[in-house]
Design a protein around this motif. Structure first.
Motif, PDB file in Angstrom:
ATOM      1  N   LEU A 132       0.813  -1.217   0.000  1.00 29.40           N
ATOM      2  CA  LEU A 132       0.000   0.000   0.000  1.00 29.40           C
ATOM      3  C   LEU A 132       0.849   1.272   0.000  1.00 29.40           C
ATOM      4  CD1 LEU A 132      -2.828  -1.140   2.444  1.00 29.40           C
ATOM      5  CD2 LEU A 132      -2.928  -0.941  -0.062  1.00 29.40           C
ATOM      6  N   GLU A 133       2.114   1.122  -0.366  1.00 31.90           N
ATOM      7  CA  GLU A 133       2.995   2.289  -0.454  1.00 31.90           C
ATOM      8  C   GLU A 133       2.376   3.314  -1.413  1.00 31.90           C
ATOM      9  OE1 GLU A 133       7.455   3.408  -1.997  1.00 31.90           O
ATOM     10  OE2 GLU A 133       7.108   1.399  -1.199  1.00 31.90           O
ATOM     11  N   GLY A 134       2.353   4.561  -0.980  1.00 31.15           N
ATOM     12  CA  GLY A 134       1.798   5.621  -1.814  1.00 31.15           C
ATOM     13  C   GLY A 134       0.296   5.807  -1.651  1.00 31.15           C
ATOM     14  N   ASP A 139      -7.249   6.971   0.461  1.00 29.29           N
ATOM     15  CA  ASP A 139      -7.178   6.041  -0.681  1.00 29.29           C
ATOM     16  C   ASP A 139      -7.584   4.628  -0.251  1.00 29.29           C
ATOM     17  OD1 ASP A 139      -6.161   8.063  -2.340  1.00 29.29           O
ATOM     18  OD2 ASP A 139      -4.071   7.409  -2.071  1.00 29.29           O
ATOM     19  N   VAL A 140      -7.063   4.187   0.895  1.00 30.49           N
ATOM     20  CA  VAL A 140      -7.365   2.841   1.384  1.00 30.49           C
ATOM     21  C   VAL A 140      -8.849   2.737   1.736  1.00 30.49           C
ATOM     22  CG1 VAL A 140      -6.876   1.120   3.182  1.00 30.49           C
ATOM     23  CG2 VAL A 140      -5.002   2.434   2.177  1.00 30.49           C
ATOM     24  N   HIS A 142     -11.357   4.455   0.432  1.00 30.97           N
ATOM     25  CA  HIS A 142     -12.136   4.402  -0.806  1.00 30.97           C
ATOM     26  C   HIS A 142     -11.999   3.034  -1.494  1.00 30.97           C
ATOM     27  CE1 HIS A 142     -12.321   8.851  -0.476  1.00 30.97           C
ATOM     28  NE2 HIS A 142     -13.507   8.633  -1.010  1.00 30.97           N
ATOM     29  N   THR A 143     -10.793   2.492  -1.509  1.00 28.51           N
ATOM     30  CA  THR A 143     -10.576   1.176  -2.105  1.00 28.51           C
ATOM     31  C   THR A 143     -11.422   0.131  -1.389  1.00 28.51           C
ATOM     32  OG1 THR A 143      -8.319   1.780  -2.742  1.00 28.51           O
ATOM     33  CG2 THR A 143      -8.830  -0.573  -2.650  1.00 28.51           C
ATOM     34  N   LEU A 144     -11.397   0.155  -0.067  1.00 27.85           N
ATOM     35  CA  LEU A 144     -12.192  -0.789   0.718  1.00 27.85           C
ATOM     36  C   LEU A 144     -13.681  -0.614   0.418  1.00 27.85           C
ATOM     37  CD1 LEU A 144     -12.371  -2.975   2.873  1.00 27.85           C
ATOM     38  CD2 LEU A 144     -12.327  -1.164   4.596  1.00 27.85           C
ATOM     39  N   HIS A 145     -14.142   0.613   0.347  1.00 30.30           N
ATOM     40  CA  HIS A 145     -15.550   0.896   0.047  1.00 30.30           C
ATOM     41  C   HIS A 145     -15.964   0.268  -1.281  1.00 30.30           C
ATOM     42  CE1 HIS A 145     -19.290   3.132  -0.541  1.00 30.30           C
ATOM     43  NE2 HIS A 145     -18.815   3.500  -1.718  1.00 30.30           N
ATOM     44  N   TYR A 146     -15.174   0.465  -2.316  1.00 30.17           N
ATOM     45  CA  TYR A 146     -15.530  -0.065  -3.630  1.00 30.17           C
ATOM     46  C   TYR A 146     -15.400  -1.584  -3.704  1.00 30.17           C
ATOM     47  CZ  TYR A 146     -15.987   4.721  -5.142  1.00 30.17           C
ATOM     48  OH  TYR A 146     -16.393   6.013  -5.255  1.00 30.17           O
ATOM     49  N   LEU A 147     -14.407  -2.136  -3.031  1.00 28.34           N
ATOM     50  CA  LEU A 147     -14.290  -3.591  -3.007  1.00 28.34           C
ATOM     51  C   LEU A 147     -15.476  -4.223  -2.279  1.00 28.34           C
ATOM     52  CD1 LEU A 147     -10.471  -4.075  -2.381  1.00 28.34           C
ATOM     53  CD2 LEU A 147     -11.745  -4.614  -4.471  1.00 28.34           C
TER      54      LEU A 147
END
Length: 169
Positions: A132-134, A139-140, A142-147
């Motif tokens: 999860l660098e960067g 961001d994390v 939002h990524t979790l929300h969409y997954l």
């Protein structure tokens, strides 16, 4: 002449194809690189997922094989072999469920707890940091929300295809 709606549908399907192909690649890379991260502990990503599931507060008294399979989104058959190997290695134990003698309860052993907390988790957290660098916390999130949205929709599709009946067997 291409109608705007046809162009939009084609673009959406092209993007969908790219999303699902990337998910497939990510799953394969997670298995490959994640397993390398914990191989010194004798674990694979599947075993890491089982130990992670059993380490949750909700699973303090163990989980039935069926509940564990549903939580991990795997078949009972696949989980059965995995649990047998983990039992052989001393990470988990199974016993009849006192509430339902037909069901088996999977719990983490003291040895499994040690492997999970002391040996594997520090390496897993380092793996997360590297992968999860960067990524910002946002961001994390939002990524979790969409997954989770994708997973919920996949679960709906699975249920419509008869997956709920398969899980109950």
């Amino acid at each position: 002449m291409v109608k705007p709606s046809e162009n939009t549908d084609a673009a959406r399907m092209a993007l969908a194809n790219r999303v699902f192909f990337r998910l497939y690649q990510c799953a394969n890379m997670l298995h490959k690189t994640g397993s390398r991260a914990v191989e010194a502990e004798g674990l694979t990503t599947q075993q890491w997922a089982v130990l992670g599931a059993l380490s949750r507060d909700e699973a303090e008294g163990g989980m039935s094989v069926g509940d564990l399979a549903r939580y991990l989104k795997v078949s009972r058959q696949n989980l059965s072999g995995l649990v047998s190997r983990m039992e052989r290695d001393g990470h988990v134990k199974t016993a009849p469920d006192s509430r339902d003698r037909r069901s088996r309860l999977v719990t983490m052993t003291a040895s499994g707890q040690h492997v999970w907390v002391v040996e594997a988790q520090p390496k897993i957290y380092a793996y997360y940091d590297e992968v999860l660098e960067g990524f910002s916390v946002n961001d994390v999130t939002h990524t979790l929300h969409y997954l989770l949205k994708i997973l919920e929709n996949m679960q709906r599709v699975d249920n419509a295809q008869g997956g709920a009946e398969e899980a109950a067997e």
